[in-house]
Design an enzyme around this catalytic site. Structure first.
Site, PDB file in Angstrom:
ATOM      1  N   SER A   1     -34.375  59.222 -18.123  1.00 45.73           N
ATOM      2  CA  SER A   1     -33.245  59.759 -17.370  1.00 45.73           C
ATOM      3  C   SER A   1     -32.021  59.927 -18.285  1.00 45.73           C
ATOM      4  CB  SER A   1     -32.956  58.850 -16.172  1.00 45.73           C
ATOM      5  OG  SER A   1     -32.148  59.508 -15.222  1.00 45.73           O
TER       6      SER A   1
ATOM      7  N   ASP B   1     -37.602  62.076 -12.099  1.00 44.56           N
ATOM      8  CA  ASP B   1     -36.833  61.077 -12.846  1.00 44.56           C
ATOM      9  C   ASP B   1     -37.715  59.981 -13.457  1.00 44.56           C
ATOM     10  OD1 ASP B   1     -35.057  59.003 -13.633  1.00 44.56           O
ATOM     11  OD2 ASP B   1     -33.588  59.719 -12.191  1.00 44.56           O
TER      12      ASP B   1
END
Length: 292
Positions: free
Chosen positions: A52, A180
């Protein structure tokens, strides 16, 4: 590396270092302190792993940018609300029909385009152009497993790793639908094993905001629940095998999308700098004793 960074201090007599930058949205701006300390000490990692926001920061470092350059660019692009909003406005749907088709929402914006608008221009298009090897962690939505990107096109991989559900749409790469990376592996220090003498993990997941006993609103409940899940995953991984250095900057007061508070985040998390220096001193001394 840029001229203002000391030559890498890693020699045959100096321990090598690899680092994992964790996910946490805007809290991940605290990674800049870590990069700056490594610059000060002339340490160039053998490998960088990131999930991320950690993948974005890791890509900047792997591209050869100094911590100072990353800091200055961050404060110029997201640390100034007028500039940040101007960049976002430039990414708006081209026509009213585009807006009418699906409604105006953040997820309508192409995340790869957003990254290209906000990340430093010296970050290359492909993994192979990076100066330091980089592993970008993503989560495979349908296969329900971790998916690592480390070659080929860089920006789609970064977009996938940062594709926070309900905020951005998933990204398709080579037939995989990816979201993510922090949801599967919040601090991917397990990918550093065997790559260097000293491994470092940086956790910026934080904890739910608000005072104890306060009932959170629905949005804070959603993000807080993901934090609880990620903290439990990290705790399990630490029991299975912790990195040599594990850092947790003080990011608890900030929310995942608090990018406009970039300067405040950097000011509040500066304590991690001395923590890292002390930890590295201890590790260097330990390796020196082992060789002596």
């Amino acid at each position: 590396m840029p001229n203002d960074i000391p030559a890498a201090a890693t020699t045959a007599a100096t321990p090598t270092v690899s680092i994992a930058f964790g996910g946490g949205g805007a809290r991940g701006l605290a990674h800049i302190h870590v990069i700056e300390v490594l610059d000060e000490l002339g340490i160039r990692p053998q490998l960088i792993a990131g999930a991320s926001i950690g993948a974005l920061m890791g890509a900047a470092m792997a591209a050869g940018l100094s911590g100072r350059e990353i800091r200055e660019h961050t404060l110029a692009s997201v640390g100034q609300p007028t500039e940040a909003l101007s960049r976002i406005w430039g990414l708006r749907p081209a026509t009213l029909s585009d807006i009418w088709a699906s409604g105006l929402r953040v997820s309508q914006f192409n995340l790869e385009r957003i990254l290209r608008a906000f990340l430093h221009g010296d970050i290359p298009d492909r993994f192979e152009e990076l100066r330091i090897p980089l592993k970008v962690v993503t989560s495979d939505f349908y296969q329900q497993c971790e998916h690592i990107c480390e070659s080929g096109a860089l920006y789609p991989a970064l977009a996938a790793s940062a594709a926070l559900p309900a905020v951005f749409l998933p990204v398709r790469i080579d037939g995989h639908v990816l979201i993510d990376g922090g949801l599967w592996n919040p601090v991917p220090f397990d990918h550093l094993e065997g790559t260097a003498d000293i491994t470092i993990g940086v956790d910026v997941v934080g904890r739910p905001t608000g005072d104890d006993g306060q009932i959170p609103n629905s949005v804070d409940s959603l993000y807080g629940a993901s934090q609880l899940t990620m903290r439990s995953m990290i705790a399990l991984k630490l029991k299975q095998g912790a990195p040599d250095i594990f850092l947790r900057p003080e990011v608890g007061r900030f929310r995942v999308l608090d990018f406009l508070r970039a300067r405040e985040i950097l000011d509040h998390t500066a304590g991690v700098r001395e923590e890292l220096k002390r930890a590295l001193d201890e590790q260097f001394e330990r390796h020196a004793r082992a060789k002596g």
